[in-house]
Motif scaffolding. Structure first.
Motif, PDB file in Angstrom:
ATOM      1  N   PHE A 181      -8.612   7.180  -1.364  1.00 38.01           N
ATOM      2  CA  PHE A 181      -7.802   6.088  -0.852  1.00 38.01           C
ATOM      3  C   PHE A 181      -8.667   5.022  -0.194  1.00 38.01           C
ATOM      4  O   PHE A 181      -9.634   5.331   0.494  1.00 38.01           O
ATOM      5  CB  PHE A 181      -6.801   6.602   0.190  1.00 38.01           C
ATOM      6  CG  PHE A 181      -5.848   7.625  -0.341  1.00 38.01           C
ATOM      7  CD1 PHE A 181      -4.830   7.249  -1.184  1.00 38.01           C
ATOM      8  CD2 PHE A 181      -5.982   8.962  -0.008  1.00 38.01           C
ATOM      9  CE1 PHE A 181      -3.945   8.187  -1.680  1.00 38.01           C
ATOM     10  CE2 PHE A 181      -5.100   9.899  -0.491  1.00 38.01           C
ATOM     11  CZ  PHE A 181      -4.079   9.513  -1.333  1.00 38.01           C
ATOM     12  N   PHE A 182      -8.274   3.762  -0.386  1.00 42.28           N
ATOM     13  CA  PHE A 182      -8.715   2.648   0.444  1.00 42.28           C
ATOM     14  C   PHE A 182      -7.453   2.110   1.116  1.00 42.28           C
ATOM     15  O   PHE A 182      -6.737   1.302   0.534  1.00 42.28           O
ATOM     16  CB  PHE A 182      -9.373   1.547  -0.387  1.00 42.28           C
ATOM     17  CG  PHE A 182     -10.795   1.838  -0.720  1.00 42.28           C
ATOM     18  CD1 PHE A 182     -11.605   2.512   0.168  1.00 42.28           C
ATOM     19  CD2 PHE A 182     -11.339   1.419  -1.916  1.00 42.28           C
ATOM     20  CE1 PHE A 182     -12.927   2.789  -0.135  1.00 42.28           C
ATOM     21  CE2 PHE A 182     -12.655   1.686  -2.226  1.00 42.28           C
ATOM     22  CZ  PHE A 182     -13.455   2.364  -1.334  1.00 42.28           C
ATOM     23  N   PRO A 183      -7.108   2.561   2.311  1.00 42.85           N
ATOM     24  CA  PRO A 183      -5.819   2.191   2.905  1.00 42.85           C
ATOM     25  C   PRO A 183      -5.716   0.694   3.145  1.00 42.85           C
ATOM     26  O   PRO A 183      -6.638   0.067   3.662  1.00 42.85           O
ATOM     27  CB  PRO A 183      -5.813   2.959   4.236  1.00 42.85           C
ATOM     28  CG  PRO A 183      -6.867   4.011   4.095  1.00 42.85           C
ATOM     29  CD  PRO A 183      -7.887   3.447   3.178  1.00 42.85           C
ATOM     30  N   GLY A 184      -4.598   0.109   2.760  1.00 39.43           N
ATOM     31  CA  GLY A 184      -4.292  -1.277   3.068  1.00 39.43           C
ATOM     32  C   GLY A 184      -3.416  -1.354   4.302  1.00 39.43           C
ATOM     33  O   GLY A 184      -2.772  -0.382   4.704  1.00 39.43           O
ATOM     34  N   TYR A 185      -3.365  -2.520   4.928  1.00 39.27           N
ATOM     35  CA  TYR A 185      -2.643  -2.671   6.181  1.00 39.27           C
ATOM     36  C   TYR A 185      -1.156  -2.397   5.975  1.00 39.27           C
ATOM     37  O   TYR A 185      -0.469  -3.107   5.249  1.00 39.27           O
ATOM     38  CB  TYR A 185      -2.845  -4.080   6.732  1.00 39.27           C
ATOM     39  CG  TYR A 185      -2.113  -4.342   8.030  1.00 39.27           C
ATOM     40  CD1 TYR A 185      -2.587  -3.819   9.222  1.00 39.27           C
ATOM     41  CD2 TYR A 185      -0.952  -5.095   8.054  1.00 39.27           C
ATOM     42  CE1 TYR A 185      -1.924  -4.048  10.420  1.00 39.27           C
ATOM     43  CE2 TYR A 185      -0.287  -5.342   9.246  1.00 39.27           C
ATOM     44  CZ  TYR A 185      -0.774  -4.814  10.421  1.00 39.27           C
ATOM     45  OH  TYR A 185      -0.107  -5.044  11.596  1.00 39.27           O
ATOM     46  N   ARG A 186      -0.651  -1.310   6.598  1.00 42.50           N
ATOM     47  CA  ARG A 186       0.756  -0.918   6.545  1.00 42.50           C
ATOM     48  C   ARG A 186       1.294  -0.970   5.115  1.00 42.50           C
ATOM     49  O   ARG A 186       2.381  -1.464   4.855  1.00 42.50           O
ATOM     50  CB  ARG A 186       1.587  -1.810   7.465  1.00 42.50           C
ATOM     51  CG  ARG A 186       1.210  -1.667   8.934  1.00 42.50           C
ATOM     52  CD  ARG A 186       2.306  -2.109   9.845  1.00 42.50           C
ATOM     53  NE  ARG A 186       2.014  -1.722  11.220  1.00 42.50           N
ATOM     54  CZ  ARG A 186       2.900  -1.788  12.209  1.00 42.50           C
ATOM     55  NH1 ARG A 186       4.115  -2.210  11.969  1.00 42.50           N
ATOM     56  NH2 ARG A 186       2.576  -1.412  13.417  1.00 42.50           N
ATOM     57  N   ARG A 187       0.516  -0.414   4.211  1.00 40.66           N
ATOM     58  CA  ARG A 187       0.860  -0.464   2.791  1.00 40.66           C
ATOM     59  C   ARG A 187       0.913   0.948   2.228  1.00 40.66           C
ATOM     60  O   ARG A 187       0.230   1.849   2.702  1.00 40.66           O
ATOM     61  CB  ARG A 187      -0.180  -1.289   2.037  1.00 40.66           C
ATOM     62  CG  ARG A 187       0.239  -1.681   0.624  1.00 40.66           C
ATOM     63  CD  ARG A 187      -0.730  -2.664   0.050  1.00 40.66           C
ATOM     64  NE  ARG A 187      -0.381  -3.062  -1.309  1.00 40.66           N
ATOM     65  CZ  ARG A 187      -1.083  -3.898  -2.059  1.00 40.66           C
ATOM     66  NH1 ARG A 187      -2.175  -4.440  -1.561  1.00 40.66           N
ATOM     67  NH2 ARG A 187      -0.707  -4.209  -3.279  1.00 40.66           N
ATOM     68  N   GLY A 188       1.748   1.146   1.209  1.00 39.47           N
ATOM     69  CA  GLY A 188       1.921   2.455   0.620  1.00 39.47           C
ATOM     70  C   GLY A 188       1.188   2.619  -0.691  1.00 39.47           C
ATOM     71  O   GLY A 188       0.819   1.652  -1.356  1.00 39.47           O
ATOM     72  N   VAL A 189       0.968   3.880  -1.073  1.00 40.59           N
ATOM     73  CA  VAL A 189       0.385   4.257  -2.360  1.00 40.59           C
ATOM     74  C   VAL A 189       1.327   5.259  -3.017  1.00 40.59           C
ATOM     75  O   VAL A 189       1.796   6.194  -2.364  1.00 40.59           O
ATOM     76  CB  VAL A 189      -1.013   4.884  -2.180  1.00 40.59           C
ATOM     77  CG1 VAL A 189      -1.526   5.433  -3.504  1.00 40.59           C
ATOM     78  CG2 VAL A 189      -1.991   3.862  -1.637  1.00 40.59           C
TER      79      VAL A 189
END
Length: 814
Positions: free
Chosen positions: A717-725
């Protein structure tokens, strides 16, 4: 479970190797069962692309496309070796033939790559030191990680019901609902906080639009914002916009400083790298010169240890020390923030302007806009400079600061700021902080000075003689033999009217088996009183999950004596948590007790609390009682998938199962210390509520308590700001067959690549071992014809819905 031909071919070859299969034949030109797919090729230990290979299913004959091989290495080899490369045949040529021509080439069966050793041209040879990065990556490989959902969001819900009864009056029952909500469309996050209660109804407390630019480390926020501040700046709530360069946007870039260590290996070796006592990475390195860069630093002293074991069995170690400070930047690295907008106000604020006309989104702002910002830059690895500014039409503040840190001198921060309101001379403020570890003693020194009027930011404000002019503090602490800790601290505060307050505190604590005892003595002096006292606390763990604590306080001041006791029970499991607590306190002014019980699982948390107050406590709380029930849960969605969890923090992932996998129980990182989640629901999907836990690791998803033949699935994962996968798991091919295949005369079909041909013509390959046993995976329901090479005999099998792994004693070809 991918169904692509290349993946199936590699999986088939891997199974063949595990069965130890060999086959007959010397050429693949007329072999109908030959497989053709690209092989990765390594040249002198480095990957250099792919070359088309043609091979038997059992890998006893491997042929390479000569033209592909020549194109890969013609610009790479030395001039003396060039004639051999240019003379390679264009057609498929076996590895044995290529070796006979003079190439050192072979098939690495363990990794399934073609390995080639050649003499390189000088310009291509890597003769200089090589770097090993242990921290963040400068160039991020987004393609190797899970893509973020285009449309996602979540809502954290908090429902509270509270009943209070004071001074014998009738009880009041109040209900409220708080919501933390986010909608994210392709990286644009619309976030806010809402509140509903019976008295005021619904109100939208905060609303803003946030957009991250990860490649540039930029974050843009528009709407209700809080100004990011630096050092002596003042924080404001604005209706406006903010642009910041933040390293937190890429959470896998955990620390901005850089440190390095160089070492040389005389032969190949295995190197274990430990940072601050924890194993960071295990490396397999060839002989040569190396430099380790960008290993993660913590605030304070850092140690890195390299444990080296060479191929010949020699052991060696290398130790590196580096000092890190929280606000220290690497040389040339910079951060900044710029905010502009109108300060939020209330209806009673003079000259306030009402921005909206609806009650549920009520906004009042001041008439004058405000600008706030700062800039930081690393001038060297041990020296960082800052400049900051704030101001409006009748007020401005300008400041500078420096940070420096070293293992010898510790960390030091010096800040200076000037504040001025219209028609005034202004005032300055300065702060000095110093932290140092000396002979095992932790020393912390802080000093703050502010001129009168420094806190003013409006022209109609009046300076007060009661404002603090200076604050000085010193703390010295020490841990003795990991059992006894002691500290002494001194604090002095002086106001502009000349009054002073001095506080001296000495603490000592030690553990005696399951009991921890702590004694604290305190002296507090000012112009009007002289207070002395202390408290003794005992913490006892009578059994696992239980804790008892008692605190006795004494003071020469009235109402300063008290005795309190608390008892806690805590039971934490893989998917749930239970905590119960009761507290009681008796002082000269009254008696009260309170208790609470909290239960949490992966879907929700519930907490009940009750308080009883007898007489009064310090004259603030009236006699009475209060009870409350608080329930928390969260709902999340990403590209059509929906799930429930206890609470979501920033970015998240939802595991979406294929319909054929609906009855299977999935575990997220099962049997691993960390997040675990089991799910049997057909409607709702399991949720990973915080991807930051996986920012430098992987999430593994497997079936739990099932006979399903499912390979391990790793997700990066590369987490995005308050974003879902949204993670898609599984397909129709969930069935497997295990059996023994024989010819019509009863002889086993051994060491053969056999085909399963479905009614629609799609075929699947597997292998038999020395007694004809085989395992065929990745099947769907339907009718299959089994074919074996060098025979016209076939067999028919059917896969039915139900048992995912079928065992058939024997299948005979007819």
């Amino acid at each position: 479970m991918s169904r692509r031909p290349i993946v199936r071919a590699i999986a088939t070859i891997a199974l063949a190797l595990a069965l130890g299969i060999t086959s007959e034949g010397a050429s693949l030109e007329e072999d109908d069962n030959a497989l053709s797919f690209p092989f990765e090729i390594e040249i002198n230990g480095k990957s250099h692309g792919e070359v088309v290979a043609r091979t038997t299913a059992t890998l006893d004959i491997v042929e390479l496309q000569g033209s592909d091989l020549r194109e890969l290495v013609v610009d790479f080899v030395s001039l003396d070796f060039l004639p051999l490369i240019e003379s390679l045949p264009d057609d498929f040529t076996s590895l044995e033939t290529l070796r006979e021509l003079g190439l050192e080439i072979h098939l690495d069966l363990e990794r399934l790559v073609i390995a080639l050793q050649i003499q390189e041209r000088t310009k291509n040879a890597d003769t200089g030191p090589r770097s090993i990065q242990l921290g963040y990556q400068r160039q991020i490989n987004y393609d190797g990680h899970e893509p973020q959902a285009r449309f996602s969001g979540y809502a954290n819900l908090r429902f509270r019901s509270q009943r209070s009864q004071r001074d014998g009056l009738d009880g009041e029952l109040e209900h409220s609902l708080g919501i933390d909500h986010v909608l994210n469309l392709s990286g644009y996050a619309l976030e806010g906080e809402s509140l509903w209660n019976e008295q005021d109804g619904f109100s939208l407390r905060d609303l803003r639009l946030v957009r991250d630019f990860p490649n540039k480390l930029l974050r843009l926020s528009v709407g209700d914002i809080s100004t990011p501040i630096n050092d002596l700046q003042r924080g404001f709530q604005l209706v406006g916009a903010s642009l910041s360069k933040e390293f937190g946007i890429q959470p896998y870039r955990t620390f901005t400083p850089t440190s390095s260590a160089s070492f040389r290996l005389e032969e190949s070796a295995t190197v274990n790298v430990k940072v601050n006592g924890r194993l960071a990475r295990t490396l397999q390195l060839d002989a040569g010169d190396y430099s380790i860069e960008e290993f993660k630093l913590a605030a304070g002293p850092n140690t890195m240890e390299l444990e080296i074991q060479t191929d010949s069995g020699l052991h060696d170690s290398l130790n590196v020390s580096e000092f890190g400070a929280l606000h220290l930047l690497d040389s040339g690295v910079s951060t900044y923030s710029l905010s502009m907008g109108f300060p939020r106000a209330s209806e009673s604020t003079p000259d306030a302007t009402r921005l909206t006309s609806v009650d549920w989104f009520e906004r009042y702002i001041e008439k004058e806009p405000l600008l706030s910002g700062y800039y930081k830059k690393g001038l060297s690895n041990q020296f960082t400079g800052t400049i900051d500014f704030q101001g409006s039409a009748d007020w401005n503040r300008l400041g500078v600061g420096v940070y420096t840190a070293s293992e010898r001198f510790g960390s030091l921060n010096l800040s200076l700021s000037h504040n001025r309101v219209s028609q005034s001379k202004g005032a300055i403020s300065s702060r000095l902080t110093w932290n140092r570890d000396l002979f095992g003693y932790g020393i912390s020194l802080s000093s703050l000075y502010s001129g009168i009027g420094y806190s003013q930011f409006q022209s109609d404000q009046q300076a007060s003689e009661r404002d603090l002019r200076s604050t000085h503090s010193l703390t010295i602490s020490k841990l003795f033999r990991e059992k006894l800790n002691a500290s002494i601290s001194y604090l002095q505060q002086t106001r502009h009217d000349g009054s002073r307050r001095q506080t001296t505190t000495a603490r000592i604590g030690r553990r005696f088996g399951p009991v921890y005892a702590s004694l604290s003595l305190r002296s507090n002096r000012d112009d009007r009183s002289d207070e002395h006292g202390g408290f003794l606390s005992l913490t006892w763990n009578p059994a696992r999950k239980w804790r008892a604590r008692s605190l006795a306080r004494y003071s020469n001041v009235e109402t300063g004596n008290s005795l309190s006791t608390s008892l806690d029970y805590s039971n934490r499991r893989a998917n749930s948590y239970l905590n119960a607590r009761i507290n009681a306190e008796k002082s000269e002014s009254g008696f009260d007790y309170d208790g609470s019980i909290t239960f949490e699982n992966e879907r929700f948390s519930a907490a009940f609390a009750h308080t009883e107050v007898y007489d009064t406590i310090d004259g603030f709380a009236n006699q009475g009682r209060s009870s409350s029930l608080t329930i928390r849960s969260a709902v999340a969605f990403a590209d059509g998938s929906i799930g429930f969890t206890r609470n979501i923090r920033d970015s998240f992932a939802i595991v979406d199962k294929h319909a054929a996998w609906g009855d299977e129980t999935l575990g997220i990182n099962p049997s691993v210390n960390g997040f675990e989640h089991y799910n049997k629901s057909r409607l709702f999907s399991p949720v990973l509520p915080n991807l930051r836990a996986y920012r430098e690791d992987v999430a593994t998803i497997q079936t739990v308590d099932s006979d399903l033949f499912l390979e391990r699935n790793d997700y990066y994962f590369f987490p995005g700001y308050r974003r879902g996968v949204r993670l898609e798991l599984g397909d129709d091919a969930i069935y497997s067959l295990r059996s023994t295949l024989t010819y019509s005369d009863g002889e086993p079909v051994k060491y053969k690549a056999i085909l399963f041909v479905r009614e629609d013509g799609e075929s699947f390959s597997t292998f038999t071992n020395a007694v004809g046993r085989f395992l065929m995976s990745g099947l769907t329901t339907g009718r299959y014809r089994i074919q074996a090479p060098n025979t016209d005999e076939t067999a028919i099998v059917e896969i039915h819905e139900g048992e995912t792994l079928s065992f058939v004693p024997s299948i005979a070809l007819q």
